[in-house]
Design a protein around this motif. Sequence first.
Motif, PDB file in Angstrom:
ATOM      1  N   SER A 166       0.812  -1.211   0.000  1.00 41.75           N
ATOM      2  CA  SER A 166       0.000   0.000   0.000  1.00 41.75           C
ATOM      3  C   SER A 166       0.853   1.272   0.000  1.00 41.75           C
ATOM      4  O   SER A 166       0.335   2.361  -0.169  1.00 41.75           O
ATOM      5  CB  SER A 166      -0.934   0.009   1.212  1.00 41.75           C
ATOM      6  OG  SER A 166      -0.181   0.090   2.396  1.00 41.75           O
ATOM      7  N   GLN A 167       2.138   1.121   0.198  1.00 41.93           N
ATOM      8  CA  GLN A 167       3.040   2.263   0.223  1.00 41.93           C
ATOM      9  C   GLN A 167       3.270   2.771  -1.202  1.00 41.93           C
ATOM     10  O   GLN A 167       3.323   1.994  -2.151  1.00 41.93           O
ATOM     11  CB  GLN A 167       4.361   1.834   0.850  1.00 41.93           C
ATOM     12  CG  GLN A 167       5.162   2.951   1.408  1.00 41.93           C
ATOM     13  CD  GLN A 167       6.408   2.439   2.117  1.00 41.93           C
ATOM     14  OE1 GLN A 167       6.850   1.323   1.881  1.00 41.93           O
ATOM     15  NE2 GLN A 167       6.967   3.263   2.964  1.00 41.93           N
ATOM     16  N   ARG A 168       3.399   4.087  -1.331  1.00 44.14           N
ATOM     17  CA  ARG A 168       3.631   4.676  -2.654  1.00 44.14           C
ATOM     18  C   ARG A 168       4.959   4.207  -3.236  1.00 44.14           C
ATOM     19  O   ARG A 168       5.915   3.935  -2.503  1.00 44.14           O
ATOM     20  CB  ARG A 168       3.646   6.197  -2.536  1.00 44.14           C
ATOM     21  CG  ARG A 168       2.316   6.782  -2.183  1.00 44.14           C
ATOM     22  CD  ARG A 168       2.327   8.257  -1.997  1.00 44.14           C
ATOM     23  NE  ARG A 168       3.532   8.921  -2.476  1.00 44.14           N
ATOM     24  CZ  ARG A 168       3.709  10.224  -2.431  1.00 44.14           C
ATOM     25  NH1 ARG A 168       2.771  11.001  -1.945  1.00 44.14           N
ATOM     26  NH2 ARG A 168       4.828  10.769  -2.861  1.00 44.14           N
ATOM     27  N   ALA A 169       5.020   4.144  -4.552  1.00 46.08           N
ATOM     28  CA  ALA A 169       6.215   3.667  -5.240  1.00 46.08           C
ATOM     29  C   ALA A 169       7.429   4.523  -4.892  1.00 46.08           C
ATOM     30  O   ALA A 169       8.520   3.987  -4.653  1.00 46.08           O
ATOM     31  CB  ALA A 169       5.985   3.654  -6.751  1.00 46.08           C
ATOM     32  N   ASP A 170       7.263   5.854  -4.855  1.00 50.34           N
ATOM     33  CA  ASP A 170       8.421   6.697  -4.559  1.00 50.34           C
ATOM     34  C   ASP A 170       8.938   6.455  -3.142  1.00 50.34           C
ATOM     35  O   ASP A 170      10.147   6.430  -2.907  1.00 50.34           O
ATOM     36  CB  ASP A 170       8.131   8.178  -4.817  1.00 50.34           C
ATOM     37  CG  ASP A 170       6.910   8.710  -4.090  1.00 50.34           C
ATOM     38  OD1 ASP A 170       6.150   7.918  -3.503  1.00 50.34           O
ATOM     39  OD2 ASP A 170       6.701   9.938  -4.132  1.00 50.34           O
TER      40      ASP A 170
END
Length: 92
Positions: free
Chosen positions: A15-19
Amino acid sequence: MTYFSKPMSTSPDASQRADDQLVTHLSHWLTRQLGNDELLREVQKIGTDELAPGCRVAVNELLVELSTAVPGERGQLEVLVRETVETLVYGD
């Protein structure tokens, strides 16, 4: 009154953003927790589809360099990794 908090995870979840995931892995490489091949695999796994155009370019440049790097090579890669982290954190 007792407060319960969720333990912090050291591995990025889906669920964490790619960046954010990329910055985590790049930071682990900078602190020698990951080698070149491991970093290459992790960055490829995350991909660049969710990134802003400038961030996508920076990560793709890093991927090219990592794919041709000799195991254990760090010199010029370290500069590029730091620049990539800066781009991901501050944007294009």
